[in-house]
Design an enzyme around this catalytic site. Structure first.
Site, PDB file in Angstrom:
ATOM      1  N   HIS A   1       0.775  -1.235  -0.092  1.00  0.00           N
ATOM      2  CA  HIS A   1       0.007  -0.108  -0.071  1.00  0.00           C
ATOM      3  C   HIS A   1       0.892   1.092  -0.148  1.00  0.00           C
ATOM      4  O   HIS A   1       0.728   2.148  -0.827  1.00  0.00           O
ATOM      5  CB  HIS A   1      -0.843  -0.014   1.142  1.00  0.00           C
ATOM      6  CG  HIS A   1      -1.613   1.143   1.548  1.00  0.00           C
ATOM      7  ND1 HIS A   1      -3.198   1.206   1.602  1.00  0.00           N
ATOM      8  CD2 HIS A   1      -1.372   2.550   1.862  1.00  0.00           C
ATOM      9  CE1 HIS A   1      -3.404   2.285   1.727  1.00  0.00           C
ATOM     10  NE2 HIS A   1      -2.361   3.409   1.993  1.00  0.00           N
ATOM     11  N   GLU A   2       1.837   1.235   1.147  1.00  0.00           N
ATOM     12  CA  GLU A   2       2.801   2.411   1.010  1.00  0.00           C
ATOM     13  C   GLU A   2       3.612   2.502  -0.306  1.00  0.00           C
ATOM     14  O   GLU A   2       3.972   3.735  -0.651  1.00  0.00           O
ATOM     15  CB  GLU A   2       3.617   2.323   2.175  1.00  0.00           C
ATOM     16  CG  GLU A   2       2.902   2.451   3.443  1.00  0.00           C
ATOM     17  CD  GLU A   2       1.920   3.398   3.738  1.00  0.00           C
ATOM     18  OE1 GLU A   2       2.282   4.692   3.307  1.00  0.00           O
ATOM     19  OE2 GLU A   2       0.894   3.375   4.492  1.00  0.00           O
TER      20      GLU A   2
ATOM     21  N   HIS B   1       1.555   4.576  -2.902  1.00  0.00           N
ATOM     22  CA  HIS B   1       1.792   5.836  -2.820  1.00  0.00           C
ATOM     23  C   HIS B   1       3.268   6.315  -3.207  1.00  0.00           C
ATOM     24  O   HIS B   1       3.132   7.406  -3.891  1.00  0.00           O
ATOM     25  CB  HIS B   1       1.815   6.407  -1.247  1.00  0.00           C
ATOM     26  CG  HIS B   1       0.642   5.960  -0.571  1.00  0.00           C
ATOM     27  ND1 HIS B   1      -0.865   6.648  -1.128  1.00  0.00           N
ATOM     28  CD2 HIS B   1      -0.123   5.552   0.411  1.00  0.00           C
ATOM     29  CE1 HIS B   1      -1.740   6.533  -0.482  1.00  0.00           C
ATOM     30  NE2 HIS B   1      -1.579   5.709   0.750  1.00  0.00           N
TER      31      HIS B   1
HETATM   32 ZN   LIG Z   1      -2.368   5.231   2.459  1.00  0.00          ZN
END
Ligand SMILES: [Zn+2]
Length: 372
Positions: free
Chosen positions: A67-68, A71
């Protein structure tokens, strides 16, 4: 975010753990091995449950890392440096050097994380359903279903429109694109974050008072969100002020030149402890000015070394300064700063005389790094 254990680097980004993660991972594994897995697939030994639980928890934190990374990789593509990714007990945090400078970039960076979580949730769900269809209910199938659920929760929770959650960044980007007013858009998203943090804290307390599980975790989560949102709001308000304030309010005034051989402790003795920060041109023996030293720079030298380090050692050369005028707005000056090559401004007054400098310390107060 402090990293206690470095895992390595991905795409040039240091990835690490905060020790708090180990506590939460242990609690999660214990809850899986102790109740959820035995209830879903009874009749196995505790070794099997623990092995499955630990594998599940490791895969869950790998999902948070993904998830990170979602980004981070999009941020890098938008030209924003990613300082670090840290996994800690409330999930993961990617620290970006600065905010996006266009609404579309902000939107893409914010959406990338939840999009990865959603894809992972669907992938784990497909694997769980497929396995069940092939061989019936299994321990592995239960872990896959739990991973699908956990990633689904991660995607949905993060899309709540309350900064610093991803949904808050999405809200800010949409409002920014509509109104063109970035500070106001981000302030609204942060206010929403403060409100949501308070709602979580109240909800968590309600659970605690009714003897239901999970209350404490929700109160802590709410408190962290509210604190982070409040901090962000303060930055946005500063940025808003910077748009109208003249540059000289953040300027460290320039004093008369000092000789390059003066030590840092010698410099400290020349400045009244009661005065604010002061900047000095540093002059060589041949009378040439080789750079600027500020009392803020000098304060960064450790007490032990102050009698050995000279102002020439810590002076910043003129090649790292951009020119500015006292009557420009602070935000206009700050827009030209922030790169490692040019992180300071040399400010001239209306008559073209040198008046002062604006450096990283003043910059840090107005341009915050951002966590997603
Ligand atoms: Zn996030």
């Amino acid at each position: 975010m402090k990293q206690h254990l470095r895992l390595g680097t991905i795409s040039g980004i240091p990835v690490g753990l905060h020790w708090g993660l180990l506590v939460i991972a242990w609690l999660q594994a214990a809850s899986l091995a102790g109740s959820l897995l035995p209830a879903a697939s009874p009749g196995l030994g505790s070794g099997a449950y623990w092995a499955a639980a630990l594998t599940g928890v490791v895969l869950f934190f790998a999902s948070i890392l993904a998830h990170e990374l979602g980004h981070s990789l999009v941020a890098q593509r938008e030209g924003i440096r990613v300082r670090s990714i840290t996994l800690w007990f409330l999930g993961g945090v990617a620290e970006l050097d600065r905010q996006a400078d266009r609404p579309r970039a902000e939107l893409k960076i914010a959406l990338a994380g939840p999009a990865v979580s959603l894809v992972l949730a669907l992938g784990f769900l497909a694997a769980a359903v497929g396995l069940e269809a092939l061989v019936g209910s299994t321990l592995v199938g239960t872990v896959l279903a739990w991973l699908a659920f956990a990633n689904g929760v991660l995607a949905v929770f993060n899309m709540i429109p309350a900064a610093p959650l991803d949904g808050g960044r999405v809200l800010a980007a949409v409002l920014w694109a509509r109104s063109g007013d970035v500070s106001r858009a981000r302030s609204i998203a942060s206010r929403s974050g403060r409100g949501f943090g308070a709602v979580l804290m109240a909800g968590g307390l309600l659970l605690v008072f009714n003897g239901l599980p999970g209350g404490i975790t929700i109160v802590i989560l709410g408190w962290f969100l509210r604190t982070a949102a409040t901090q962000e709001l303060r930055y946005h308000e500063l940025a808003e002020q910077a748009a109208t304030l003249p540059a000289h309010v953040a300027m460290t005034p320039l004093s008369s030149p000092i000789d390059s051989g003066v030590t840092v402790s010698g410099l400290a003795a020349m400045v009244s402890p009661l005065s604010g920060p002061v900047a000095f041109p540093v002059r060589d023996a041949d009378g040439e000015t080789r750079g600027i030293v500020t009392t803020l720079d000098a304060a960064g030298v450790s007490a032990k070394r102050r009698s050995q380090v000279t102002v020439a050692d810590i002076a910043v050369g003129f090649d790292r300064f951009v020119g500015a005028r006292t009557d420009e707005t602070l935000s206009a000056v700050l827009e030209r700063l922030g790169t490692p090559e040019a992180d300071r401004a040399f400010v001239y007054d209306a008559d073209g005389r040198p008046a002062g400098v604006i450096g990283p310390a003043e910059l840090a107060a107005v341009r915050s790094p951002v966590a997603v």
